[in-house]
Design a protein around this motif. Sequence first.
Motif, PDB file in Angstrom:
ATOM      1  N   LEU A   1      12.655  14.665  14.181  1.00 56.88           N
ATOM      2  CA  LEU A   1      13.468  14.749  12.963  1.00 56.88           C
ATOM      3  C   LEU A   1      13.111  15.985  12.138  1.00 56.88           C
ATOM      4  O   LEU A   1      13.994  16.640  11.569  1.00 56.88           O
ATOM      5  N   HIS A   2      11.821  16.312  12.072  1.00 53.21           N
ATOM      6  CA  HIS A   2      11.414  17.512  11.335  1.00 53.21           C
ATOM      7  C   HIS A   2      11.993  18.768  11.972  1.00 53.21           C
ATOM      8  O   HIS A   2      12.465  19.675  11.269  1.00 53.21           O
ATOM      9  N   ILE A   3      11.963  18.829  13.295  1.00 49.44           N
ATOM     10  CA  ILE A   3      12.492  20.011  13.983  1.00 49.44           C
ATOM     11  C   ILE A   3      14.002  20.125  13.767  1.00 49.44           C
ATOM     12  O   ILE A   3      14.526  21.199  13.416  1.00 49.44           O
ATOM     13  N   VAL A   4      14.717  19.012  13.965  1.00 50.48           N
ATOM     14  CA  VAL A   4      16.182  19.045  13.883  1.00 50.48           C
ATOM     15  C   VAL A   4      16.641  19.426  12.479  1.00 50.48           C
ATOM     16  O   VAL A   4      17.437  20.360  12.289  1.00 50.48           O
TER      17      VAL A   4
ATOM     18  N   GLY B   1      18.262  23.344   8.122  1.00 50.26           N
ATOM     19  CA  GLY B   1      18.002  24.016   6.853  1.00 50.26           C
ATOM     20  C   GLY B   1      18.011  25.524   6.991  1.00 50.26           C
ATOM     21  O   GLY B   1      18.524  26.242   6.126  1.00 50.26           O
ATOM     22  N   PHE B   2      17.462  26.027   8.095  1.00 42.98           N
ATOM     23  CA  PHE B   2      17.451  27.478   8.305  1.00 42.98           C
ATOM     24  C   PHE B   2      18.845  28.027   8.601  1.00 42.98           C
ATOM     25  O   PHE B   2      19.096  29.223   8.427  1.00 42.98           O
ATOM     26  N   LEU B   3      19.750  27.163   9.056  1.00 47.81           N
ATOM     27  CA  LEU B   3      21.121  27.618   9.302  1.00 47.81           C
ATOM     28  C   LEU B   3      21.809  28.074   8.022  1.00 47.81           C
ATOM     29  O   LEU B   3      22.765  28.850   8.071  1.00 47.81           O
ATOM     30  N   THR B   4      21.320  27.579   6.879  1.00 50.29           N
ATOM     31  CA  THR B   4      21.925  27.994   5.610  1.00 50.29           C
ATOM     32  C   THR B   4      21.666  29.469   5.315  1.00 50.29           C
ATOM     33  O   THR B   4      22.255  30.033   4.390  1.00 50.29           O
TER      34      THR B   4
END
Length: 202
Positions: free
Chosen positions: A19-22, A27-30
């Motif tokens: 879940l942390h990875i996904v 979040g980085f996609l923003t």
Amino acid sequence: LLSSLLKQPNIATFVGFVLHIVFGLLGFLTLFEQLPLSLEWIFNLFSPFAFTAGISKMVKLEKYGPAFAPALYPFFNLHIILTLDSVLYLLLAIYFDKVLPGKYGVPYPPLFFLKPSYWFKPRKGYVGVQAGSESSHDPILSNNIEPMPPGFDGKEAIRLNSIKKIYKKKDKRTEALRGLSLNIYEGQITALLGHSGSGKTA
């Protein structure tokens, strides 16, 4: 929170890692694409997304300067979201720990927090349950009797009622137990506590 839902530590650790990875990657996609506001608020319920989205915002501020976020406190919303996530996770962990206590626990009803008896202690003169009574559970008026937790009714493995134990040695008579009543329930670990000489071994 996951350890309350998933009682196996290895599984809880693996699910938490995934879940942390996904959500961290989301979040980085923003950095590259602006998500719809409603979708972003939903993802913000997951702290890895909120944290990495905040890092992405820092990168954009570093690159574009105040023109990107003219607000005086650009990270105020992020602090609020992370605080709310922490409180939400704490409440959910407490809830699931009581509703899904595991193998040896006693589960609470799903809506236990709506019952006044959970929030307020019984008043003086509360009708409790006397362990070891002849009938199933005869209520008595006492302040020293702990009420039977939910889920225990009918699960007595051992029932002791008014047990007495007297040791006799010559002219000396020692009463170790006097009217002990006790229920021991299935699937529970029971411990007898008391100072030396209180009659635990008897």
